[in-house]
Structures are given as C-alpha cells and as structure tokens.
Design a protein around this motif. Structure first.
Motif, short mmCIF file in Angstrom:
data_model
loop_
_atom_site.label_atom_id
_atom_site.label_comp_id
_atom_site.label_asym_id
_atom_site.label_seq_id
_atom_site.Cartn_x
_atom_site.Cartn_y
_atom_site.Cartn_z
N GLY A 148 30.18 38.88 53.22
CA GLY A 148 28.63 39.04 53.78
C GLY A 148 28.63 39.72 54.85
O GLY A 148 30.03 40.30 54.90
N PRO A 149 28.30 40.43 55.51
CA PRO A 149 27.20 41.69 56.19
C PRO A 149 28.06 40.73 57.90
O PRO A 149 28.02 39.88 57.96
N ASN A 150 28.49 41.64 58.40
CA ASN A 150 28.82 41.88 59.87
C ASN A 150 27.51 41.22 60.67
O ASN A 150 26.41 42.19 60.22
N ILE A 157 16.69 43.32 59.61
CA ILE A 157 17.17 42.00 58.93
C ILE A 157 17.86 43.43 57.71
O ILE A 157 17.18 44.24 56.91
N ALA A 158 18.87 42.50 56.86
CA ALA A 158 19.77 43.87 55.70
C ALA A 158 19.33 45.17 56.24
O ALA A 158 19.43 45.67 55.66
N VAL A 195 31.82 41.07 65.25
CA VAL A 195 32.99 42.27 65.87
C VAL A 195 32.48 43.43 65.51
O VAL A 195 32.37 43.69 63.92
N LYS A 196 31.85 44.56 66.21
CA LYS A 196 31.23 45.54 66.11
C LYS A 196 32.14 46.28 64.87
O LYS A 196 33.06 47.07 65.71
N PHE A 217 27.49 46.81 54.25
CA PHE A 217 26.53 45.58 53.12
C PHE A 217 25.74 46.11 52.04
O PHE A 217 25.22 46.09 52.43
N LYS A 218 25.83 45.52 50.54
CA LYS A 218 24.81 46.07 50.06
C LYS A 218 24.46 44.41 49.55
O LYS A 218 25.35 43.56 48.99
#
Length: 123
Positions: free
Chosen positions: A47-49, A58-59, A39-40, A64-65
């Motif tokens: 974890g990352p969205n 990527i990343a 969900v945006k 998110f770290k």
C-alpha cells in the motif's frame, strides 16, 4: 497489605486512560502496518506510504501505483479530512468503489477515531 493491593488494582485501569491519543492510535494502526508505512520515504509495501497524509493530495504518493478507482476518487476529493478518512476506514468499498485494497473496514468507532487522529498528526 490487602488494602494496598486492592487500592492498586483500582488504579491500574487508570493507567490506560493516561495514554495519549497518539499512542492509542498508533497501537490501533498496527493492523495497517503490514501494507502501509508512516515513515517518510519508506517504500516497498503493498500500500502507499501514509506519512504526511493530511497535507498532501489524495493518491499522490509518487512511489505507488494507485487503482483507477482511487485516481477517480482523488479527482473529486483533494485531501483526506478526518471525516472522509473515518468514512473510508468504516467501509472502504462504499467510499471508493472498486478500490484494490484488501481491507473491509473497522467496525469499532473508537478504533477508527484513534487511527484518524494518529494519521492526522503524522507529518
């Protein structure tokens, strides 16, 4: 009546085949929902969205770290492709050694493929 029930029983497996690839992928992705959202803008998970995964670097989730391993991986891999994502889902530690994700991979190729297709369709 018995003939009708028998014919209906033969049709039931076909119902599963009528599901879209997106529905199958979303169901396979359920195991990932404990750590990831699609969900945006949703934050607060471990974890990352993953919304927009195929169209962003990527990343690159700003909320998110990422681990050093993922940051290094992102330097040589700009975007998730279906092939790259499939390899990651099969064995995350092999593709991104030292990543902090507590996930050991999916053995079933059909599950990986369904999840990849699902994630590639989410913008």
């Amino acid at each position: 009546m018995i003939r009708w029930l028998g014919a209906f029983a033969l049709l039931v497996p076909g119902i599963a085949w009528a599901q879209t690839t997106n529905q199958i992928g979303e169901r396979a992705f359920h195991r990932c929902y404990s750590c990831h959202s699609v969900v945006k803008g949703e934050t607060g998970l471990s974890g990352p969205n993953l919304a927009g995964l195929p169209v962003r670097a990527i990343a690159s989730d700003p909320d998110f770290k990422y681990s050093k391993a993922f940051s290094k991986f992102a330097q040589s891999n700009r975007r998730w492709t279906p092939v790259l994502l499939e390899r990651f889902l099969a064995d995350p530690q092999k593709l991104v050694p030292g990543n902090d994700m507590g996930f050991f991979g999916l053995k079933k190729a059909d599950e990986r493929s369904a999840i990849v297709t699902y994630l590639m369709e989410i913008r």
